[in-house]
Design an enzyme around this catalytic site. Sequence first.
Site, PDB file in Angstrom:
ATOM      1  N   CYS A  53       0.776  -1.247   0.000  1.00 30.72           N
ATOM      2  CA  CYS A  53       0.000   0.000   0.000  1.00 30.72           C
ATOM      3  C   CYS A  53       0.807   1.296   0.000  1.00 30.72           C
ATOM      4  O   CYS A  53       0.696   2.109  -0.914  1.00 30.72           O
ATOM      5  CB  CYS A  53      -0.949   0.004   1.190  1.00 30.72           C
ATOM      6  SG  CYS A  53      -2.087  -1.399   1.228  1.00 30.72           S
ATOM      7  N   HIS A 104      -3.363   7.229   3.030  1.00 32.85           N
ATOM      8  CA  HIS A 104      -2.267   6.381   3.503  1.00 32.85           C
ATOM      9  C   HIS A 104      -0.912   7.075   3.429  1.00 32.85           C
ATOM     10  O   HIS A 104       0.041   6.579   2.821  1.00 32.85           O
ATOM     11  CB  HIS A 104      -2.250   5.058   2.744  1.00 32.85           C
ATOM     12  CG  HIS A 104      -1.961   3.896   3.635  1.00 32.85           C
ATOM     13  ND1 HIS A 104      -2.058   2.588   3.222  1.00 32.85           N
ATOM     14  CD2 HIS A 104      -1.590   3.823   4.941  1.00 32.85           C
ATOM     15  CE1 HIS A 104      -1.749   1.770   4.212  1.00 32.85           C
ATOM     16  NE2 HIS A 104      -1.465   2.503   5.260  1.00 32.85           N
TER      17      HIS A 104
END
Length: 484
Positions: A53, A104
């Site tokens: 990610c 993120h």
Amino acid sequence: METKKNVLMICTDHWSGSLLGCAGRNDIMTPTLDYLAEQGVRFENCYSECPVCIPARRTMMTGLSPRSHGDRVYSDHLEMPDVPTLAQVFRDHGYQTMAVGKLHVYPQRNRIGFDDVILAEEGRYELGAVDDYQIWLGENGYLGQEFMHGMGNNTYYTRPWHLDEKAHPTNWTTMEMMHQIKRRDPTKPFFFYCSYQFPHPPLVPLQTFLDMYEDDEIKPPTGQDWLDDSPIWKAMCEQAELYSEKEIRRARRAFFAQCTHIDYQIRMLIGTLRESGVLDHTVLVFTSDHGDMLFDHNMVAKRCFYEEAACVPLILSGKPLLNRRGTIETKLAELGDIMPTLLDLCGIGIPDTVEGISLLSDQEHPYLYGEVSEGEKATRMIRWKQYKLIYYPCGNKVQVFDLEKDREEMHNCAEDPAYTEVREQMEQYLIQRMYGKDLEWITDGKLTGFQAAEHHKKADYGLYNQRGYHWPTPSGYSNQGKNA
């Protein structure tokens, strides 16, 4: 005076490039994305340079390789590099910029160039923020209940969503993005980023979408002829071994349901653009940070370079792409190309810091290089012509796949004399790109790796980052720094 192009970029998490009806899969329902591909251009060879990610999103938002932005592992306390981001460049050129959903980055409230961010970060209290989705839940009678379904963020057990439909993160993200489209500044073009946290586990689809699938109509996981009892394969397959055949079937069904849910929600975004009178001037982008093995080759999740984990969807559509309508592009592409491609499409200069190329230009990558992880599970990749080389220094394992003949990577051609020259060429490309401690895996110009120790399962008492009841906000949270 020509109207400037708007951009709505839609990003998902864990969505493999093959999981599209338009990519030839007849066991998954993606009618909206199939339609967008038909009306635009789909890049069928787009790869995540580091399929996990945070590194993937750093690349997507800066156009930098993992080597340049500093993360090939998953460094959740690493600040963004000091370079122009995709959002900042659009903003500097007069665009309104807004992000909704999963960003993120660290710190969590870093807007990385966006005018504003409405955040849904999967309840990551360990990073110091309560996100906007959690605030919305508390204000609407669901305080602390987002994970009361009991499913984990890195596990593949499943059950239907436990709260009202409107409280599902996919629905919430869509609604918030539609609000922003309606609230846009009419005097400016916009770059809007809609980032869904799914189909990433937890596997908690709405019952409506789960009911669209039957277990027996979904293609079973892909096998292979190359797995053996080597320590590296034991390490790579460890997590998938937790699940029974029944649980695997249920997981794949739930995963597909979460994909279809997003596909249907994208229809609402398009409808809102159309009714707001801006659709004709809007570029629609669909992609993912990486894919998910989903039990192919006895593996789950990401952090590897097999097609299901590393090859991601990339679709550019909308009326501004009319001249490329119905195109399937086979040229090699990577996430670092998204930033220069969108800037090029909108007539904005590409910063010198960007390492990717515009996919709408005549430029092409001679080959792609990928890297993920360090230590036992360190994995490197070269993608060249129709071939892929995957290298595991642990045990000095080399795999070569001819993707033109074997897209599912069922047969390793590394020891086949017919592929000797291909292997040698790709190994040289790999050696040329290696740096830092990776250079210790090379002896006299050849890959030698390091001796594999016997693999031992690591103790994990947290169920791969299981969340719990989120009220009151936990204090003294200990960051585990795991997969996310």
